[in-house]
Motif scaffolding. Structure first.
Motif, short mmCIF file in Angstrom:
data_model
loop_
_atom_site.label_atom_id
_atom_site.label_comp_id
_atom_site.label_asym_id
_atom_site.label_seq_id
_atom_site.Cartn_x
_atom_site.Cartn_y
_atom_site.Cartn_z
N ARG A 141 0.83 -1.22 0.00
CA ARG A 141 0.00 0.00 0.00
C ARG A 141 0.86 1.26 0.00
O ARG A 141 0.40 2.35 -0.33
CB ARG A 141 -0.95 -0.01 1.20
N ILE A 142 2.12 1.12 0.38
CA ILE A 142 3.00 2.30 0.44
C ILE A 142 3.94 2.35 -0.77
O ILE A 142 4.07 3.38 -1.44
CB ILE A 142 3.85 2.30 1.73
N VAL A 143 4.59 1.18 -1.10
CA VAL A 143 5.63 1.22 -2.15
C VAL A 143 5.18 0.53 -3.43
O VAL A 143 5.94 0.48 -4.39
CB VAL A 143 6.95 0.60 -1.64
N GLY A 144 3.95 -0.05 -3.46
CA GLY A 144 3.47 -0.67 -4.70
C GLY A 144 3.84 -2.14 -4.81
O GLY A 144 4.62 -2.67 -4.00
N VAL A 164 14.01 7.73 -0.53
CA VAL A 164 13.85 9.18 -0.37
C VAL A 164 12.71 9.72 -1.25
O VAL A 164 12.02 10.66 -0.89
CB VAL A 164 15.18 9.90 -0.66
N ASP A 165 12.44 9.06 -2.37
CA ASP A 165 11.36 9.55 -3.26
C ASP A 165 10.04 8.84 -3.02
O ASP A 165 9.10 9.02 -3.78
CB ASP A 165 11.78 9.35 -4.74
N SER A 166 9.98 8.00 -1.96
CA SER A 166 8.70 7.29 -1.76
C SER A 166 7.99 7.87 -0.54
O SER A 166 8.52 8.76 0.13
CB SER A 166 8.97 5.80 -1.55
N HIS A 167 6.79 7.35 -0.25
CA HIS A 167 6.04 7.86 0.92
C HIS A 167 6.41 7.08 2.18
O HIS A 167 5.78 7.25 3.22
CB HIS A 167 4.53 7.69 0.67
N LEU A 168 7.43 6.21 2.07
CA LEU A 168 7.72 5.34 3.22
C LEU A 168 8.17 6.16 4.42
O LEU A 168 7.75 5.88 5.54
CB LEU A 168 8.80 4.31 2.82
N PHE A 169 9.00 7.20 4.18
CA PHE A 169 9.50 8.00 5.31
C PHE A 169 9.03 9.45 5.17
O PHE A 169 9.01 10.01 4.07
CB PHE A 169 11.03 7.94 5.37
#
Ligand code: T1G
Length: 683
Positions: A141-144, A164-169
């Motif tokens: 749901r976060i990284v696909g 750095v470009d994902s919504h994980l952090f």
């Protein structure tokens, strides 16, 4: 001891886990997290909650000490769901290695902040499991789909910076910043802006927008090589697309519990704990600090060893008698690093830094600044004794003197040194910059400080170091010899060359044993054995290899051995089969056909009986060390645990009956019987 402290900082409730060494999710930690969320949720003074850790890392996963025991409440899935259900925003503060259940706790939080150099991952497949606390549901749901499939089925660790470009952090901090301070500042800033909300990942939809699951799963199947967990993980993700988090976690849990009962998971969890045990050597001494290392001998082994040390940050003095030999050695080291760069395993700058720490010399005197000296010269006892006599005069009096010999008697080498306590073996496996196994060999008079130093250096090299005693071939190669004898005896009795290799490879060995012989050179083992008395009670002893050598069929390097190698590819060679058949008939051995199962069984039994004998003779500290050696030095399939694990799975009664098959033609016991009671020891 309270493993989860509740700390109040202004209007922020902090849950600080303090359960050394890696803040694993013990029952007390799981209980403390639920208790803490309940407490802060009902406290009107608290506006936000932080979950953080003391010691060396954020939560490294479920507590391996609880594996194999009946699960206790609160179960981890309930803990992570309780965190996500919190009516106050929860922020996870990550550093070190947040793995498995630890990462699943972070995924259930509403925000995640981390040090740039923190690592995250879901390595459960390495234990024959899948994430069992929502990881298969929240991560996609976060990284696909692609990234989550890669992470979950590959089981690797990933740097936080790579997201750095994902919504994980929601924030990443440089290594010179204080994580606890930065996390509090992050929360306070968000609270001031009234921008810290309860964001539940589980409430997001898990949709695949026509993701090609079939192709993805086919690729995972091909890579799995008999391992079950990666495929189960991929299937769980595919089955839970479009489902709610609750339904998805129910499917995940069912698959997790089933895997937890599987033999593969038992084997992989056993292998993990056996590796941790092997590091516990009971040596009564602290290791010396080692910065400069001399490697004497710049051949294949010496250059591989030098490469391993340079990659781990050491300065290496590479010493060879002739300039020509030295140049060739330096070239080999350089090409090892250029291969690392080409494969992406290492950046060019790192490779250049490694090479900058390589000091090449033809002068033995350069050992004078080294705390550790490793000899990797010609495998001849007299040549080695001469070298150690010189080293005794030239090296620092406290330098550890290690030989890389595979078979020779280290006690004899130690005799020429004034202080034999500093002489040990460090037996690397070729190629030494790739193979993980390092046998640290304890000669009769080796000191604990010398051995502890070698074990500590092994850990710095990221090797799997195992402490063994002196005998012909130490532990691994002595078992390898016994295994090879059984394989070649079956050749003489009529088993086919390809049949043996295919049977062993499809059972899970990394390579067929005869293909391995061709790769390493049939003459290497033949020459080592020829230096030993021929076992008259065993007329077939490696006679198949002998007949290959007699016919100049040494393996790949001569274009033919057990196979022939037109254009470098192994193909069946009828001449090799004829030579072996004739040898068998000459020896009066009845030829017969074999089943694949019998081939595997006899090869395994040979390993098991020799491994037990090594333990009984005190060559290894514990039976599980045998398995660590075979997992990391000989390509034994990890999801089969190791020869001793297989023996324990079989059980003493069945094993005793099976071992009677290891007899000669007239039913005589070719090899002394082995006492099986030791299998009851839980080392
Ligand atoms: N539980 C308990 N102790 C652990 C542990 C764990 N998970 N991991 C390591 N230790 C201990 C280890 O025994 C040693 O103890 C010390 O920590 C240092 O370890 C539901 C079910 C974390 C990267 O697979 O990968 O969560 O000997 O020597 O080289 O989905 O340990 O000092 O007394 O290895 O710096 C998932 C396994 C579990 C992580 C540190 N987590 N551990 O490496 O030190 S499954 C893992 C590691 C799960 C959920 C599922 C490494 C490390 P001692 P070390 P290191």
């Amino acid at each position: 001891m309270n493993q989860v402290k509740q700390i109040i900082h202004n209007n922020i409730g902090i849950l600080e886990i303090d359960y050394p060494p890696v803040n694993a999710l013990s029952q007390a930690v799981r209980h403390g997290l639920v208790e803490g969320i309940n407490a802060f949720e009902s406290d009107n003074q608290i506006s936000a909650i932080i979950i953080r850790c003391a010691n060396r890392t954020f939560i490294a996963g479920a507590d391996i000490k609880e594996f194999g025991q009946p699960p206790t409440t609160p179960f981890l899935p309930d803990v992570v769901n309780r965190i996500e259900a919190s009516t106050k925003p929860v922020v996870a503060s990550l550093f070190g290695t947040s793995l498995g259940g630890g990462f699943e706790v972070a995924l259930a939080c509403h925000y995640r902040v981390a040090m740039m150099d923190a690592k995250v991952g879901l390595p459960e497949v390495n234990l024959g499991l899948i994430p069992g606390a929502g990881g298969t549901q929240r991560l996609p749901r976060i990284v696909g789909e692609d990234k989550s499939l890669e992470m979950i089925t590959g089981g690797k660790h990933y740097s936080a910076a790579s997201f750095v470009d994902s919504h994980l952090f929601d924030a990443l901090f440089e290594s010179d910043q204080d994580l606890n301070e930065r996390t509090i500042a992050f929360v306070e800033k968000k609270l001031e802006a009234n921008d810290l909300n309860v964001r539940r990942v589980g409430e997001q939809e898990f949709l695949d927008e026509n993701y090609d699951w079939q192709t993805a799963i086919e690729k995972i199947k091909a890579k799995a090589r008999g391992k079950e967990a990666p495929l189960v993980a991929a299937t769980v993700l595919q089955k839970t697309v479009g489902k709610s988090i609750a339904d998805g976690m129910a499917i995940e849990r069912e698959a997790f519990l089933k895997l937890r009962e599987s033999e593969q998971s038992a084997a992989l969890r056993y292998a993990f704990s056996a590796e941790k045990q092997a590091a516990k050597t009971k040596l009564q001494a602290e290791p010396k600090t080692v910065k400069e290392v001399a490697v004497i001998g710049a051949g294949n082994m010496g250059s591989g060893i030098a490469t391993a040390f340079l990659s781990a940050g050491f300065t290496i003095h590479l010493i060879e008698q002739t300039q020509e030999g030295l140049d060739a050695g330096v070239e080999r080291v350089a090409s090892n690093f250029s291969r690392n760069v080409k494969s992406g395993r290492m950046g060019q700058a790192a490779a250049d830094d490694c090479m900058s720490r390589l000091v090449a010399s033809t002068r033995l005197e350069t050992v004078e600044n080294c705390e550790l000296i490793i000899e990797a010269i010609f495998e001849d006892i007299e040549v080695k004794k001469t070298l150690f006599t010189d080293l005794d005069k030239l090296a620092q009096p406290t330098a550890v003197l290690a030989t890389n010999t595979s078979y020779l008697d280290i006690n004899q080498i130690a005799e020429v040194v004034s202080d034999p306590s500093r002489v040990i073996g460090m037996h690397f496996f070729s190629p030494a910059n790739i193979m993980k196994l390092l046998e640290v060999v304890k000669a009769e008079r080796s000191s604990d400080v010398a051995l502890a130093t070698a074990m500590a250096v092994g850990k710095q090299l990221k090797k799997m170091s195992v402490l063994v005693g002196v005998c012909f071939g130490f532990a691994g190669n002595r078992m390898y010899t016994r295994y090879g004898r059984e394989i070649q005896q079956m050749l003489l009795e009529g088993a086919g060359i390809e049949q043996i290799d295919k049977a062993m490879a499809s059972w899970g060995m990394a390579m067929g044993p005869l293909a391995v012989q061709d790769l390493s050179g049939i003459d290497i083992g033949h020459n080592a054995r020829s230096a030993q008395p021929f076992p008259a009670h065993d007329p077939g002893y490696f006679r198949a290899a002998a007949v290959m050598v007699e016919n100049q069929r040494l393996g790949r390097k001569t274009g033919k051995g057990f196979y022939q190698y037109p254009e470098g590819k192994a193909v069946y060679d009828q001449e090799a089969a004829n030579l072996i058949r004739e040898k068998g008939l000459d020896l009066g051995i009845t030829q017969r056909s074999f089943t694949n199962d019998e081939i595997v069984e006899r090869a395994l039994l040979a390993l098991i009986s020799e491994g037990i004998k090594l333990y009984q003779e005190g060559i290894v500290n514990r039976l599980s060390d045998i398995d660590v050696i075979w997992l990391h030095g000989y390509g034994f399939p990890r999801h089969k645990g190791g020869p001793i694990f297989q023996a324990k799975q079989l059980g003493k009664e069945k094993l005793a009956k099976a071992l009677t098959k290891l007899r000669g033609e007239q039913g005589e016991l070719i090899w002394p019987p082995v006492e099986l009671g030791v299998l009851d020891t839980d080392d």
